[in-house]
Design a protein around this motif. Sequence first.
Motif, PDB file in Angstrom:
ATOM      1  N   PHE A 106      -0.238  -2.876  10.018  1.00  0.00           N
ATOM      2  CA  PHE A 106      -0.924  -3.607  11.093  1.00  0.00           C
ATOM      3  C   PHE A 106      -1.654  -4.812  10.484  1.00  0.00           C
ATOM      4  CE2 PHE A 106      -4.685  -3.591  14.223  1.00  0.00           C
ATOM      5  CZ  PHE A 106      -4.009  -4.332  15.175  1.00  0.00           C
TER       6      PHE A 106
ATOM      7  N   ILE B 224      -1.225 -10.419  12.776  1.00  0.00           N
ATOM      8  CA  ILE B 224      -2.159  -9.586  12.027  1.00  0.00           C
ATOM      9  C   ILE B 224      -3.612  -9.962  12.279  1.00  0.00           C
ATOM     10  CG2 ILE B 224      -0.378  -9.249  10.269  1.00  0.00           C
ATOM     11  CD1 ILE B 224      -2.029 -11.015   8.413  1.00  0.00           C
ATOM     12  N   PRO B 225      -4.488  -8.962  12.291  1.00  0.00           N
ATOM     13  CA  PRO B 225      -5.917  -9.216  12.446  1.00  0.00           C
ATOM     14  C   PRO B 225      -6.356 -10.296  11.468  1.00  0.00           C
ATOM     15  CG  PRO B 225      -5.523  -6.859  12.428  1.00  0.00           C
ATOM     16  CD  PRO B 225      -4.207  -7.526  12.119  1.00  0.00           C
TER      17      PRO B 225
ATOM     18  N   ALA C 133      -2.392  11.681   7.059  1.00  0.00           N
ATOM     19  CA  ALA C 133      -3.300  10.612   6.653  1.00  0.00           C
ATOM     20  C   ALA C 133      -2.545   9.566   5.845  1.00  0.00           C
ATOM     21  CB  ALA C 133      -4.461  11.187   5.845  1.00  0.00           C
TER      22      ALA C 133
ATOM     23  N   ALA D  20       3.284  10.664  13.769  1.00  0.00           N
ATOM     24  CA  ALA D  20       2.807   9.325  13.424  1.00  0.00           C
ATOM     25  C   ALA D  20       3.965   8.340  13.274  1.00  0.00           C
ATOM     26  CB  ALA D  20       1.980   9.371  12.140  1.00  0.00           C
TER      27      ALA D  20
ATOM     28  N   ILE E  57       0.425   2.785   8.226  1.00  0.00           N
ATOM     29  CA  ILE E  57       0.558   2.117   9.528  1.00  0.00           C
ATOM     30  C   ILE E  57      -0.592   1.113   9.673  1.00  0.00           C
ATOM     31  CG2 ILE E  57       0.424   2.450  12.029  1.00  0.00           C
ATOM     32  CD1 ILE E  57       1.881   5.134  11.638  1.00  0.00           C
ATOM     33  N   GLY E  58      -1.781   1.534   9.258  1.00  0.00           N
ATOM     34  CA  GLY E  58      -2.923   0.623   9.274  1.00  0.00           C
ATOM     35  C   GLY E  58      -2.677  -0.587   8.380  1.00  0.00           C
ATOM     36  N   ALA E  59      -2.111  -0.328   7.210  1.00  0.00           N
ATOM     37  CA  ALA E  59      -1.830  -1.420   6.278  1.00  0.00           C
ATOM     38  C   ALA E  59      -0.800  -2.380   6.873  1.00  0.00           C
ATOM     39  CB  ALA E  59      -1.328  -0.856   4.952  1.00  0.00           C
TER      40      ALA E  59
ATOM     41  N   LEU F 211       5.975  -1.558  13.984  1.00  0.00           N
ATOM     42  CA  LEU F 211       5.449  -2.126  12.739  1.00  0.00           C
ATOM     43  C   LEU F 211       6.372  -1.727  11.593  1.00  0.00           C
ATOM     44  CD1 LEU F 211       1.585  -1.557  13.099  1.00  0.00           C
ATOM     45  CD2 LEU F 211       2.769  -3.758  12.976  1.00  0.00           C
TER      46      LEU F 211
ATOM     47  N   SER G 291       0.319  -5.873   5.362  1.00  0.00           N
ATOM     48  CA  SER G 291       0.820  -5.455   4.054  1.00  0.00           C
ATOM     49  C   SER G 291       2.117  -4.670   4.217  1.00  0.00           C
ATOM     50  CB  SER G 291      -0.207  -4.551   3.349  1.00  0.00           C
ATOM     51  OG  SER G 291      -1.379  -5.270   3.061  1.00  0.00           O
TER      52      SER G 291
ATOM     53  N   GLY H 135      -0.627   7.524   8.282  1.00  0.00           N
ATOM     54  CA  GLY H 135      -1.614   6.783   9.077  1.00  0.00           C
ATOM     55  C   GLY H 135      -2.102   5.562   8.319  1.00  0.00           C
ATOM     56  N   ALA H 136      -2.424   5.760   7.057  1.00  0.00           N
ATOM     57  CA  ALA H 136      -2.947   4.655   6.248  1.00  0.00           C
ATOM     58  C   ALA H 136      -1.935   3.523   6.139  1.00  0.00           C
ATOM     59  CB  ALA H 136      -3.338   5.157   4.861  1.00  0.00           C
TER      60      ALA H 136
ATOM     61  N   LEU I 284       0.868  -1.185   0.000  1.00  0.00           N
ATOM     62  CA  LEU I 284       0.000   0.000   0.000  1.00  0.00           C
ATOM     63  C   LEU I 284       0.898   1.226   0.000  1.00  0.00           C
ATOM     64  CD1 LEU I 284      -2.837   1.309   0.091  1.00  0.00           C
ATOM     65  CD2 LEU I 284      -2.449   1.642   2.528  1.00  0.00           C
TER      66      LEU I 284
ATOM     67  N   VAL J   2       4.731   1.073  18.218  1.00  0.00           N
ATOM     68  CA  VAL J   2       4.015  -0.173  17.936  1.00  0.00           C
ATOM     69  C   VAL J   2       4.889  -1.150  17.147  1.00  0.00           C
ATOM     70  CG1 VAL J   2       1.724   0.852  18.104  1.00  0.00           C
ATOM     71  CG2 VAL J   2       2.863   0.773  15.887  1.00  0.00           C
TER      72      VAL J   2
END
Lengths: 619, 619, 342, 342
Positions: free
Chosen positions: B307, B456-457, B297, B327, B303-305, B336, B310, B300-301, B263, B334
């Motif tokens: 998590f 990972i979730p 953003a 961020a 970091i979400g990916a 990551l 990816s 942030g995105a 991503l 965290v």
Amino acid sequence: MSTENGDRKVEELDRVTIRFAGDSGDGMQLVGLQFTNTAAVFGNDVATVPDIPAEIRAPAGSIPGVSAFQVSFSSYDIHTPGDAPDVLVAMNPAALKAHLSDLPKGGMIVANSDEFTEVNLKKADYDSNPLKDDSLTGYRLVQVPITSMNARALADSRLNTKQIDRSKNLFALGVMFWLYERSLEPTQRSIKQRFAKNPQVAEANITTLKAGYHFGETAELFPVLYSVPKAHLPPGKYRNITGNEAAALGFLTASKLADKPLLYGSYPITPASDILHELAKHKNFGVKTFQAEDEIAAIGAIIGAAFGGSLGLTATSGPGLALKSEALGLAVMVELPIVVAVIQRSGPSTGMPTKSEQADLLQAVFGRNGESPVAIVAPATPSECFNLAIEAFRIAIKHMIPTIFLSDGHLGTASEPWRIPSLDDLPKIAVEYATDPDTFQPYTRNDKTLARPWAIPGTPGLEHRIGGLEKSDVSGNVSYDAENHWKMTQYRAEKVERIADDIPHVEVIGDPQGQLLVLGWGSTYGAILSAVTRARAAGLSVSCAQLRHLNPLPSDLGDVISRFDRILMPELNLGQLRMIIRSRFMVDAEGLNKVSGRPFLIQEIEDKILSMVKSEVRV
Amino acid sequence: MSTENGDRKVEELDRVTIRFAGDSGDGMQLVGLQFTNTAAVFGNDVATVPDIPAEIRAPAGSIPGVSAFQVSFSSYDIHTPGDAPDVLVAMNPAALKAHLSDLPKGGMIVANSDEFTEVNLKKADYDSNPLKDDSLTGYRLVQVPITSMNARALADSRLNTKQIDRSKNLFALGVMFWLYERSLEPTQRSIKQRFAKNPQVAEANITTLKAGYHFGETAELFPVLYSVPKAHLPPGKYRNITGNEAAALGFLTASKLADKPLLYGSYPITPASDILHELAKHKNFGVKTFQAEDEIAAIGAIIGAAFGGSLGLTATSGPGLALKSEALGLAVMVELPIVVAVIQRSGPSTGMPTKSEQADLLQAVFGRNGESPVAIVAPATPSECFNLAIEAFRIAIKHMIPTIFLSDGHLGTASEPWRIPSLDDLPKIAVEYATDPDTFQPYTRNDKTLARPWAIPGTPGLEHRIGGLEKSDVSGNVSYDAENHWKMTQYRAEKVERIADDIPHVEVIGDPQGQLLVLGWGSTYGAILSAVTRARAAGLSVSCAQLRHLNPLPSDLGDVISRFDRILMPELNLGQLRMIIRSRFMVDAEGLNKVSGRPFLIQEIEDKILSMVKSEVRV
Amino acid sequence: MSQATTDGQIKLARKDFVSDQEVRWCPGCGDYSILTQTQKLMPELGVPRENIVFISGIGCSSRLPYYMNTYGFHSIHGRAPTIATGLKITRPELQVWVITGDGDGLSIGGNHLLHVMRRNVDLVIVLFNNRIYGLTKGQYSPTSEIGKRTKSSPAGSIDYPINPLSIALGAEASFVARSIDIDVRHLMSTLERAARHKGTSFVEVYQNCNVFNDGAFMEFADKSVRPDRTITLEHGKPLIFGKDNDKGIRLNGTRPEVVDLGNGVSESDLLIHDETDPDPIVAHILARMQWPEFPVPLGVVRAVDRPTYDDLLNDQVQDAIKSSGEGDLTAILNSGDTWEVE
Amino acid sequence: MSQATTDGQIKLARKDFVSDQEVRWCPGCGDYSILTQTQKLMPELGVPRENIVFISGIGCSSRLPYYMNTYGFHSIHGRAPTIATGLKITRPELQVWVITGDGDGLSIGGNHLLHVMRRNVDLVIVLFNNRIYGLTKGQYSPTSEIGKRTKSSPAGSIDYPINPLSIALGAEASFVARSIDIDVRHLMSTLERAARHKGTSFVEVYQNCNVFNDGAFMEFADKSVRPDRTITLEHGKPLIFGKDNDKGIRLNGTRPEVVDLGNGVSESDLLIHDETDPDPIVAHILARMQWPEFPVPLGVVRAVDRPTYDDLLNDQVQDAIKSSGEGDLTAILNSGDTWEVE
Ligand SMILES: Cc1ncc(C[n+]2csc(CCOP(=O)(O)OP(=O)(O)O)c2C)c(N)n1
Ligand SMILES: Cc1ncc(C[n+]2csc(CCOP(=O)(O)OP(=O)(O)O)c2C)c(N)n1
Ligand code: SF4
Ligand code: SF4
Ligand SMILES: [Mg+2]
Ligand SMILES: [Mg+2]
């Protein structure tokens, strides 16, 4: 030295440290402050540090819900709130559990025995009652049934049970006042003021305060009384002040001294929010406070205010400084005077917001894109926050440069007596706006400081444009010229360096040369000074110096350093200032580093000194 | 060496540098690229650098509107696009004015004489026509009426006047091809491809290209022809590539090697946007590009990916890095794996967005709150951007740490031949997600790397919470414990240090010890290497080393440094890496610093070397 | 050039507001027109030149302040509203303009825009909407249409566009208007209205970026079709449009519909524009009207009075002084429990 | 506790969603109720526990993820929507929740909230609105009323408050709802609706901060007055309220008015709630209804279908693969003009 009082011994001490610990709802901050004031008004030197739980309100009786307040008071000039308490007042089992490890063996525990019930013990994860098993052997345990004694004292008060229970902290305070031979007078006065509209509550509070005092007197619990004589502080009028209060008043004073209004733009964040709360009260000074939508808007607003000729101030802690960094770079480029107060807390990221360390220094120095130097000052004690707040604005305005005021959570929330200055003793801050259209150019420079003129909208004939693109020397027009960029980069760097001509030399405490210099900055001052004082008393060749200007560094720092065999730099980070000092002066400075959210103990620094200096004199 | 071609001399050169300069609308980038490709396909080594105006479109004919492209091609391995051009092609007076100062005396000027009209001269602030007055004495001036010759060549083309005029760059290109004995073939092919849907335009372009070539052949303007023989590059298949293209392909390759989707979250900013444009084309690789509302953003995105398992990538330049710093600190906490590509540009603040320097290093290292270390890699050449993009993800994933890929505008936009790697030669990147609920804890650590597990979730039984508050060792729960914070701070620091066991040693070019080591990083490589090569050829005891890993530094760097008498560190900043090196190794490294938005000239570094090394051998 | 008016005052002219900086937009860019109208407007406002400040972010549009011979600040991306707020609340006598773009104001700067509007700081905000990132050479922006192909969206944008007027109304902005670069008279009068409004004036200006998004508005703004595809809002007047003024907008419940006048439909059936309506619902309806379903509304959508942030803040300062007296620093320093050490 | 259902599947229970972390809000805080309802809802959704992720910013509210036995991410202030976006677009099979507060979501995070809603990323966003900054101990927030006295506004706030629903509707959010902590059944059903909606679901929950802003909603939410001072929106039903169901909301043009039923006013005169109306104007009208002029609307204000960003993005990837084949890296590396050196 000990005397008799009635039938008990009175022992004279030169310093006592008490820690009040209880549930967040138990009013520990209040009694701590009352004790502090009383001691200060009596003439002791005092130093305090609160320990407030991170969680808004953890469950009552739980360990995360414990709130504490430590006060140290003495007959000499003290510099830290004490390494370890002499007395721990524990209002419940959780308070005991959370703080016992800090109490040295032999220390006194005053425990509210009423609260050591099965339920409460369980909440604090105790398997058995520590007041009854042997786990407290080696401490001087004094059990006081505070809850029930307080209830009994207020049985006739017409308050409801909840209200009565809330007063038990004052009973405990009464006991401690008696133990340390303090007057109830200041506390009674303050209770009356506080509950002026509610005389019933005021009266009840005073009743239980006195009841606690009398209980101390009549009960047979304390074999000895203690007295701590007055300290020998410089004469003057004093009050207690925390670093954040002192900073807020300093900024207010700077505005007065410069005779220009202050705009304080901020976004709340621990532990800087108090400055907002304090300044918001003082609108009648012409201070405007703007609670912005975020940290970027806050610094944006003060840059706008500075463009308009006001003093622009924002305050934050590490995460907020990170967000402000792009805009701070803009302020560097447009060379406007703003002050950014940074009250450091434990990081990285959200970290431990209610704990403190000194790990934002390098962010302050380097955390912007490009070569983007700013001035940095760092107070060393709570009361110094006042002077350095003024100093920050003095530098910002005289040198037309953004200035960081780098404090930390320890300084911000700890308190100490402050000799109140007289306004007449404080030098004015000269502000000169450009006005002459014939000679004005936005990026001419003052010969001495290299400051550019402060030319504010509303001045006829000075219409001009500034911005974040590189500026042409003198004209201030946008320039992509290579030579010009090099020139302006050097101007910006030298502008900061020249501030060194305008700040005090390093103040060495102890001999001007010797085996070891302990070099520090910020809130470590108290611990360093105490440790060095002890080591010198033991005959070691050690001096210390605390830097209050971090960018630029004082011009004689290299000289000072060269006069010592070794340099020790205690920092509450992994060696941030040390990196700069080593690089700058090619000196193999050693570090003493701690990143735990806690201040240095005097002992830690003393041990390190002892390990570094051969104690010839002693041997 | 010179031979005859027809009735003119052919001189063999080992390197030629041409600068094409004209109005933004004149298509200089296009002809520059065409010349580059042709030279490369012929077998020369080539290096290029564009010089695009900062303004979107300044007025036609004005100096800010001048756009240029420099190409250097040679018979040996070259490292920079040339200090100064040998030939300046000036399509109008403004182009001449803007670039003449870079042309050494004796250099050739090919001027489009048609455009030296009164109007155009005025737009370029010329009082008199430089082609006619004496101001160009000392240069080899060749006047070519390019505009009118082109118009004549295309008189029958059925294109309208505007279209015809737009082709004049190809006429000029034809002239230059003839002068340097190049084939028209590659350009013809590319024109045909480009205008496949518009054969009329294609044909016209080819006509004028040939007309230019023939004009060169027939006109008597050039007394000598020049030829630059093939270079001796390592065998393989080559293409031209800019640093940003190479980086984009490297990131794509990393995703393939790790077999995990990428991503790319970003907000456009010069000079990083090209990476977005390139990656956006490759959706069929499973790459997703997310154009975010801002830099925060974007990070942030990713970091979400990350998590979610990816590969998370963002790219920006200095001001964007400033915004991302909070961020990025979260990603440190965290733990990551994300990669932040920083394509540096001139600062501070908005600075000079189309110019470049290396002044974001300290921001990359220190620009976050708290002790917040990240890994940093820095490519030294455009084609190396490919390898180090892969390396950044390798480190990020293996060590579970945010990694900065620190490039700059020079590297990002300059091009050079790149030996295309075979995918099979590139080692896979191992990715292991935690899966076992019985043993899983979010903050256990790999013995060797100290990396925590990537959980990972979507994995049953591994439900857990992470965040920016300090984590408890092993369990990952929120912790305010002092000991734990100290431990975790050290883990985070050591985790970065341990990467040093996993990266190559310093590669010293020249002798492994000696009088002077020139130590650099990033885009200064070409100039440093060339200068050191020259100095060594002159018999001086000089070596050089370019650091590609800036945090941690290679484990043997201290050893390497200790083997040289003196250290010189050229940097396009005020000495940022130098500060770290001085502090870390207590070595009095000297700096050669330049902050002008321009790369070093070889000469500048050579001069400094000469000033530092006693040239015993020579004397 | 400035000239003396009858009352002896110097009346400035457009030229007095032209700075010495060369204008550096692409030839043909819509920004030129907005600049010209802004410069022409200045002398009309009667505000001394030195009391006018233009503050911008980053983008092609944001270069405008360089070209105005007033005070100016070309700041950083998206943050102009914050700087303008700080300036205006400390120097309320200044007239402060914010110049921004669809990327600057709605992408990175969206939050500041929203907050400045809800606070109603007395600023004039002009958002140049070209539906593209111009300065960074052509990526889609928050106002680009779904499916738009740009450098960063080669397969077409999938971001649902923002309607700047809806956002402004959602933030309860007190003045909301729209104009377009090529209708210079309308533009001038809209800017004038904005300048004279007290409180945040938000003006969206459709602006053609002829290099990266040429003709973005031509479908309805081209002279040949404009009367039929746009509608000019005038306070107190029915919503009529069309070359022959033969069409109108009627409300059916809360839905607007286009009707032909005549055939039983008369002017009195049409929506009467009331820009002063304290309730922004009809404004919301107008803001959402888009070509081709509807003519595109141009003009002042909303203009209501509500207290400005700067006034309220300055009032609080005055009130504090009135009620507690001018701040006495010595008293404050000496407050709380104090004691003397001799 | 989990139990087997008739079809052999394990049906989880609330307890399965309770993490081992001690809950650390002030006793009496409204957050407890929202947590409980969220935990209760989880088993009903039929989403495997490991596929659920709670992402939050910073604030009291943002601590919720710690207490959910799912995946969780307690991020930084205001940025949860960005992290959630990155996760959702790369892992579309996950159910991603965003937990935020009025400060976190509307102050520092306002822009991200706006952009995530306009993109329609398939997330469930729950904004705990207590009209105060709780965690930082009591400063006014963007939803605090004018005049509110707090630590940072001792003379009363002068910031005109934001209406979260207006902002959401202005961003054309596809699902917009409001509920309240103390009406647990309503809260549960609203959260369930939000969870089941495809696209961004925005739910404002009025939440009492009993320490710094106690009773903020009591004037209309107290049980004794709630039926008369709030109105529950139900799709397809007329807007009726009152203890005796004797009052309703009628539209007069675009203005809502409260009417008493009977006396010539019947249910058929009332506004019928249509949450699926593609036109958000009536939703805007509802969003702006406030006590004491109107009963406060609770429930789903808007629920419409529009393509989600995550679907569109994943479709583009699939389309690219369909049209150009799976990416061939070797081909890309070797593209453009190449040459061999021997
Ligand atoms: C912090 C930061 N991020 C990104 C950029 C790059 N940038 C400059 S202008 C711009 C967008 C411009 O778009 P818009 O506001 O629509 O202005 P226009 O050029 O179209 O007038 C961007 C992304 C920047 N200068 N600073
Ligand atoms: C960057 C940053 N700025 C400021 C803060 C301080 N801060 C933490 S929570 C908060 C506001 C909380 O308000 P809200 O979102 O309403 O949450 P509540 O506590 O009321 O649930 C603030 C300002 C922070 N943690 N990080
Ligand atoms: S890029 Fe577009 S918006 Fe920018 S100056 Fe050129 S035409 Fe105007
Ligand atoms: S401060 Fe308020 S919102 Fe926060 S936990 Fe306590 S009651 Fe709840
Ligand atoms: Mg734009
Ligand atoms: Mg809140």
